[in-house]
Design a protein around this motif. Structure first.
Motif, PDB file in Angstrom:
ATOM      1  N   SER A 207      24.491  12.835  -5.336  1.00  0.00           N
ATOM      2  CA  SER A 207      24.691  14.265  -5.099  1.00  0.00           C
ATOM      3  C   SER A 207      24.195  14.677  -3.714  1.00  0.00           C
ATOM      4  CB  SER A 207      24.011  15.101  -6.187  1.00  0.00           C
ATOM      5  OG  SER A 207      22.616  14.950  -6.133  1.00  0.00           O
ATOM      6  N   ASN A 208      23.091  14.088  -3.299  1.00  0.00           N
ATOM      7  CA  ASN A 208      22.566  14.438  -1.975  1.00  0.00           C
ATOM      8  C   ASN A 208      23.446  13.965  -0.828  1.00  0.00           C
ATOM      9  OD1 ASN A 208      20.577  16.172  -1.446  1.00  0.00           O
ATOM     10  ND2 ASN A 208      18.889  14.713  -1.640  1.00  0.00           N
TER      11      ASN A 208
ATOM     12  N   LEU B 143      27.802  20.205  -7.446  1.00  0.00           N
ATOM     13  CA  LEU B 143      26.672  19.988  -6.533  1.00  0.00           C
ATOM     14  C   LEU B 143      25.497  20.900  -6.849  1.00  0.00           C
ATOM     15  CD1 LEU B 143      28.651  19.570  -3.202  1.00  0.00           C
ATOM     16  CD2 LEU B 143      27.375  17.796  -4.417  1.00  0.00           C
TER      17      LEU B 143
ATOM     18  N   TYR C 205      26.472  16.120  -0.668  1.00  0.00           N
ATOM     19  CA  TYR C 205      26.155  17.425  -0.089  1.00  0.00           C
ATOM     20  C   TYR C 205      26.101  17.327   1.440  1.00  0.00           C
ATOM     21  CZ  TYR C 205      23.663  21.888   0.374  1.00  0.00           C
ATOM     22  OH  TYR C 205      23.294  23.158   0.709  1.00  0.00           O
TER      23      TYR C 205
ATOM     24  N   HIS D 279      27.944  27.340  -3.560  1.00  0.00           N
ATOM     25  CA  HIS D 279      26.745  26.603  -3.953  1.00  0.00           C
ATOM     26  C   HIS D 279      25.529  27.529  -3.936  1.00  0.00           C
ATOM     27  CE1 HIS D 279      23.321  23.847  -3.266  1.00  0.00           C
ATOM     28  NE2 HIS D 279      24.019  23.003  -4.000  1.00  0.00           N
TER      29      HIS D 279
END
Lengths: 286, 303, 365
Positions: A113-114, A105, A117, A168
Motif C-alpha cells: 500500500s505504501n 489506499l 501510494y 484519500h
C-alpha cells in the motif's frame, strides 16, 4: 482577550494594521476584477469603440450584438457541447476509477500500500506534455486520435493521481469502526463501499468532481494536440483559433466568446465555492 | 498428537485467505488506466528518446544519446531554460509572497473572509486561454494598461509590451501572477487556519513583536503548506504551456520562449519526435530534481 | 455458542499484543476481558470478531475453526466504543441495514426492529439520524443494531466508556438484564474493574498480553492468582507491604509490625497484601500497629483513610464504615485479621488467599 483583539489594533490604539489589511485586500480585489471587467465590458462594445485610444472605460452604447456576430463565425455551439461532453465524461470516468482506488489506499492496510501510494505521488510529478508524442502514437493505434473519447481517457489518466490524493484525504478521516461494524453485520463489500463509504464522502466527491470538471474545461495543450478537426475543438482551442484567424480586429467578438467560455466555470465556482476551496486546501493535508 | 496435526491442516488450508484481495480489486481499474495511458507511453517515450525517426512511415534507428546531446547543445534550449527560471519567479515566488500576505490579511480580523477568499480565487478557474487573451488585450498598445501608464505619466509613449524582447516575458508573468495568487492563498490560508490561536496569545502576552511572531511562529508552522505550494509551483512551471503560447507564442525572437513551449516546438513544430522525447525526459528530470531540492531545503519529510 | 481460543498470539511488528492466550468462553455466559490499556483485551476481542488475524493459534466457534474466517462469515454482533453508527442513515435504517441483504422477510425485519426498539426504549427515535441522538440513545441504537440480527455471539468493546457516570451505572444494569433475556454468549471488554465485577459471570484479567486469571468475580476478588490481579481488582486497591515469613514462629514480619501467619502459609513469602476493607481501625492499644491519619476522604456509605506507619516507606489505605470520622493527625490502631491476608512470593504469585466468603458461610452453617 480574543485573537481578533490582539490583531485588530496596535498598542497605542491606532488601527494601522487594520488599514494595511484593508488596503492590501482592496488592491488584490481590484487586480482580480479589472481584467474580468475589461473582458465583459469589451464584449459589450460596438466596433467603433474597439482599438481606439484612449479606450472607453464603460461601453457606450452597450450592445450584445458582438455575441450574435461571433456566434456566426464558427461552430461555437458544437465547441461548447464538445467541451461539456469531454469535461463531463472525464469527470465521471476519473471519479469512477479514482474513488475505489482511494478507498483501497485509505481504508486498507495491505502489502504494497505504501509503495503504491508513493507511485501515485510520483505520477503527479510527471509533466504531462512529455507524454504527448507516445500518447499521440498510442491513440492513433487505438483509432482514438481526433476523438472526444481519446481525450477523455487521457484527461482521466492525468487527473487520476490528483483525484486519488484528494479523495484519500477525505476518506482517511472516517472512523475505521464504520466498515468494521458493516463487515461484522455481514454486509457485502460492494455494499459497504457504495452505501456506507460513498455517502459519507459526498463533499469530497463533489469537490474532486468540480475541480476535474474545471481543470478539463480549461485544458489547452492536449486538446490542441489531439483534436485535429474543427468540429471537435473544445472551447479553449476554438477561442485560440478564432484569435489566430481574426487577430485584434474583432476583440469585442473574441471577448464575447471568452465571456461565454468563462461563464460556466464561474457559475460552477459560485455554486460550489466552499467545495472548491476545501478541495484545493485538501491538497495541503497530504 | 492427532489434534496438533488436525489444527496444522486447518491452518494450512485457511492460510491463503490471509492475503486480502479486496484492495487490489479496488485498485485494478486505476492500475489498468495508468498502465495503458501513462506507464506504456512513458516507457515508449523513454525508448524513443534514444531513437531517430528516419522515414515518414515511422521507421526508427537507435542513435544512443544523440537526442539528449542535440537538446542540450541547442542554444535555444539554454535561452528557454534561462527564461523558465525567470518565469518561475512569476509562477512561484511572487504569487507565493502575495498569497501569503493576502492569506494573513484575511485570516483574522476582517469582515467577509469567505467572500474575499472566493473572490481572490476566481482567476484560478478562468480558462487559461481566456486569461491569455484578456491580458494580451489589456497590454496591447492601445489597451487599458498603456492608457493608465501614459495618463499617469509613467511612460510617454504606449509600450508594445508583447512585442518587446524585454517586456514580453514579464507581461506573461503578470497574467500568471493574476492566475496563481488565489491558488496559493487558499492553500496557505488552510495552513494558517490550522495554527492554534493560543500560540499567538501566548506570544502576545510574552510581548513578542509581530515580526518575531511571523518569523518564529507563523512561518515554521506554515512550512508544510509552503512546501506544498513550492512543489506544486515547480511542477506547474515545467508544465506551463498555454500561458506563453497564447500571449506571445514564445516571441518576439524567443524572448519569452520557455522550456515547455520550446519542447512543443521541437516535437510538434519540427516533428522531431526523438529529440522531443529526449527533451521530455530532461523536463521530467528537472521537475523531479527541483521538487526534491525544495523538499530537502525546507527540511520537510512530509512528502 | 462456545468459543475456544487455543494458544492465540498476536504480534504487531515487534509488539506482542496477545501472548499465547488460551481460554474457553462457555455457551451463554457473560465473560468480561478486563485490564489496563494495552493489555491486549481489545485485540483479543477483535480477533474473535475477525477484524484482526492471529499471528498464531486457533479460534473455534462451537468446535469449528474460524481463525481466518472473514467477519462476514462469523455471524456475530459487535458493539463499538464509539458506537460506529452510520451517520447518514436513520436509526431504523441502521438497524435494518444488515438484514436487508439476507432472506429475512420485510415484515420480519419490521417486527424485529419494533420489538428491539421497545425493549431498548427507543421507539420514538427510530426515524432520527444518529447525530440527532444523545449518547445514551446512540448506544441503545448500536445495541439494537446488534440484537436484531439475533447473533450467536455478542461482543462489546468498552460500550459504556463514552457515557457519563450516571448513565453508565444505569446501562450496566440494562445490559445485565438484556443478557438474561437473550441468553447469548457475550464477551465484554472494559478497563473498568467495577464494570467487570458487577456484570460478568466470569472475568478474565489480562496484562501485557498475558492472561492473569479467569474466574468468577468472587474468586478473582477474594483469591487473586497473583499480585497484579490483586492490585487491579477492587477499589481502593489492595495494600502491598514487603514482608518476611518466619517459619519457626509462624509469623509474618514487616518493617513496622508482626502478625500471626495463616496456618496454611508456607514457602518463600515476600509480599503481604491486605485489602483496605479488610483492615479494622481500633483504639491504639488494641491494634497490631498504630498509624497516623494523613488524609481522610468522606465518601458516604463508607469512608477512606490514608495512613502513615512508622517504619513503612509507603502509606496504607483503609476503608471504614460511613459513620466513622477521622481527622488528619489522628493516631489510630490498625488490626489485621490473619485469615484475611494475601501472601505473594518473589514472583508475585499468590501463595495464600483467604477462603471465599460463600464457602466460609456454608462452613458456618
Amino acid at each position: 482577550m480574543s485573537v481578533t483583539d490582539v490583531f485588530a489594533t496596535d498598542q497605542d490604539g491606532f488601527p494601522w494594521e487594520q488599514i494595511v489589511r484593508y488596503v492590501a485586500v482592496s488592491l488584490a480585489a481590484l487586480f482580480v476584477l479589472v481584467p474580468l471587467y475589461w473582458m465583459v465590458a469589451t464584449s459589450l462594445k460596438d466596433p467603433s469603440q474597439i482599438g481606439i485610444f484612449p479606450p472607453t472605460l464603460v461601453p457606450s452604447p452597450a450592445t450584445v450584438e458582438p455575441y450574435f456576430e461571433a456566434w456566426e463565425t464558427g461552430p461555437w455551439g458544437q465547441w461548447f457541447l464538445n467541451t461539456m461532453l469531454i469535461s463531463g465524461g472525464s469527470t465521471i470516468v476519473t471519479l469512477a476509477i479514482a474513488t475505489p482506488a482511494a478507498y483501497a489506499l485509505a481504508r486498507f492496510d495491505f502489502p504494497g500500500s505504501n509503495p503504491i501510494y508513493l507511485l501515485f505521488l510520483g505520477l503527479l510529478m510527471i509533466p504531462a506534455q512529455i507524454l504527448l508524442i507516445p500518447l499521440y502514437n498510442l491513440l492513433s493505434t487505438l483509432g482514438l486520435v481526433d476523438t472526444r473519447l481519446g481525450l477523455i481517457l487521457v484527461y482521466s489518466t492525468f487527473f487520476l493521481a490528483f483525484s486519488i490524493f484528494l479523495l484519500h484525504s477525505f476518506m482517511t478521516n472516517l472512523p475505521e469502526s464504520l466498515e468494521e461494524a458493516a463487515r461484522i453485520g455481514g454486509i457485502p463489500e460492494w455494499k459497504i463501499f457504495f452505501q456506507v463509504i460513498l455517502p459519507l464522502v459526498k463533499s469530497g466527491l463533489t469537490a474532486t468532481g468540480m475541480l476535474i470538471f474545471v481543470f478539463t474545461w480549461n485544458e489547452f495543450l492536449f486538446a490542441l494536440t489531439f483534436l485535429k478537426s474543427e468540429q471537435l475543438y473544445t472551447i479553449s482551442v476554438g477561442l485560440q483559433s478564432f484569435q489566430g484567424i481574426h487577430g485584434a480586429t474583432v476583440y469585442n467578438q473574441l471577448f464575447a466568446m471568452s465571456t461565454l467560455a468563462t461563464l460556466p466555470v464561474i457559475i460552477l465556482f459560485a455554486l460550489f465555492s466552499e467545495q472548491f476551496i476545501e478541495g484545493i486546501a485538501g491538497l495541503e493535508m497530504q | 498428537m492427532s489434534e496438533t496435526q488436525d489444527s496444522l491442516v486447518g491452518k494450512l488450508t485457511t492460510d491463503r485467505s490471509q492475503l486480502d484481495w479486496r484492495p487490489y480489486v479496488y485498485l485494478l481499474p486505476a492500475f489498468v488506466m495508468v498502465a495503458i495511458f501513462l506507464a506504456y507511453p512513458l516507457v515508449d517515450t523513454f525508448l524513443l528518446s534514444f531513437q531517430e525517426v528516419v522515414t515518414l512511415g515511422g521507421e526508427t534507428r537507435w542513435v544512443g544519446l544523440d537526442n539528449y546531446v542535440a537538446v542540450v547543445t541547442d542554444p535555444l534550449f539554454w535561452v528557454a531554460a534561462k527564461n523558465t527560471l525567470i518565469f518561475s519567479v512569476g509562477m512561484i515566488v511572487l504569487p507565493l509572497v502575495l498569497g501569503l500576505g493576502l492569506a494573513m490579511a484575511i485570516n483574522r480580523g476582517i469582515e467577509g473572509r469567505s467572500f474575499l477568499r472566493s473572490l481572490i480565487f476566481v482567476p484560478v478557474v478562468v480558462p487559461i486561454v481566456v486569461a491569455g487573451i484578456v491580458f494580451s488585450w489589456l497590454l496591447s498598445p492601445n489597451g487599458l494598461v498603456n492608457w493608465l501608464l501614459t495618463t499617469a505619466g509613467v511612460i510617454e509613449e504606449p509600450a508594445r509590451f508583447l512585442n518587446s524582447t524585454t517586456l514580453s516575458l514579464p507581461s506573461v508573468m503578470l497574467m500568471v501572477l493574476w492566475k496563481r495568487t488565489g491558488y496559493y492563498m487558499v492553500i496557505l490560508l488552510a495552513g494558517l487556519q490550522g495554527l492554534p490561536d493560543d500560540v499567538y496569545e501566548a506570544a502576545k502576552i510574552m510581548g513578542k513583536s509581530r515580526w518575531a511572531m511571523f518569523r518564529h511562529i507563523t512561518l515554521p508552522l506554515l512550512k508544510p503548506a509552503i512546501l506544498i505550494t513550492l512543489v506544486l509551483g515547480i511542477i506547474d512551471t515545467v508544465r506551463a504551456f498555454a500561458h506563453v503560447y497564447v500571449m506571445t507564442g514564445g516571441g518576439p525572437s524567443n524572448s519569452s520562449e520557455i522550456l515547455s513551449t520550446h519542447f512543443y516546438q521541437v516535437a510538434f513544430g519540427y516533428f522531431n519526435f526523438g529529440k522531443g522525447a529526449a527533451y521530455g525526459f530532461i523536463l521530467f528530470g528537472m521537475a523531479l530534481v527541483f521538487s526534491t531540492i525544495a523538499i530537502k531545503l525546507s527540511g520537510g519529510t512530509e512528502i | 455458542m462456545e468459543i475456544q481460543l487455543h494458544d492465540i498470539t498476536k504480534r504487531f511488528d515487534e509488539l506482542v499484543a496477545v501472548n499465547d492466550l488460551s481460554m474457553t468462553i462457555r455457551d451463554g455466559e457473560f465473560l468480561t476481558l478486563v485490564g489496563p490499556s494495552g493489555c491486549g483485551k481489545t485485540t483479543t476481542l477483535r480477533m474473535i470478531a475477525g477484524l484482526e488475524t492471529p499471528t498464531d493459534g486457533i479460534i473455534e466457534f462451537g468446535g469449528e475453526d474460524m481463525t481466518y474466517a472473514s467477519p462476514q462469515e462469523r455471524e456475530l454482533a459487535f458493539v463499538f466504543q464509539a458506537y460506529a453508527l452510520y451517520p447518514h442513515m436513520s436509526a431504523r435504517k441502521n438497524m435494518s441495514f444488515a438484514l436487508e441483504h439476507t432472506d429475512i422477510s420485510e415484515e420480519e425485519i419490521e417486527q424485529r426492529i419494533s420489538e428491539t426498539a421497545s425493549m431498548l426504549g427507543i421507539e420514538e427515535h427510530l426515524d432520527k439520524n444518529p447525530p440527532a441522538l444523545s449518547g445514551g440513545q446512540q448506544q441503545r441504537v448500536a445495541l439494537g443494531r446488534s440484537i436484531v440480527r439475533d447473533p450467536e455471539i455478542f461482543l462489546l468493546d468498552e460500550p459504556l466508556s463514552n457515557l457519563d457516570a450516571k448513565l453508565r451505572v444505569k446501562m450496566r444494569a440494562e445490559l445485565q438484564q438484556l443478557h438474561r433475556e437473550i441468553q447469548t454468549t457475550t464477551i465484554y471488554v472494559t478497563h473498568d474493574q467495577e464494570e467487570a465485577m458487577t456484570m460478568s459471570d466470569r472475568v478474565a484479567i489480562l496484562n501485557n498480553g498475558d492472561l492473569q486469571q479467569i474466574d468468577t468475580p468472587e474468586v478473582v476478588y477474594s483469591q487473586p492468582a497473583n499480585r497484579f490481579v490483586a492490585g487491579f481488582i477492587g477499589s481502593p486497591s489492595m495494600n502491598f507491604l514487603d514482608c518476611r515469613f518466619e517459619e519457626s514462629s509462624g509469623t509474618i514480619q514487616t518493617d513496622a509490625f508482626t502478625i500471626e501467619a495463616p496456618s496454611e502459609a508456607s514457602g518463600d513469602i515476600t509480599t503481604l497484601g491486605v485489602r483496605p476493607e479488610e483492615l479494622t481501625i481500633v483504639p491504639t492499644r488494641d491494634g497490631d500497629f498504630s498509624a497516623e491519619v494523613t488524609v481522610f476522604e468522606q465518601i458516604g456509605a463508607y469512608n477512606i483513610i490514608h495512613l502513615a506507619v512508622d517504619g513503612l516507606d509507603e502509606g496504607i489505605v483503609a476503608q471504614v464504615d460511613g459513620s466513622k470520622h477521622f481527622d488528619a493527625g489522628d493516631t489510630v490502631g490498625v488490626d489485621i485479621d490473619p485469615k484475611h491476608v494475601h501472601l505473594f512470593d518473589a514472583n508475585d504469585e499468590a501463595v495464600y488467599n483467604p477462603p471465599l466468603a460463600s464457602e466460609e458461610s456454608t462452613a458456618l452453617v
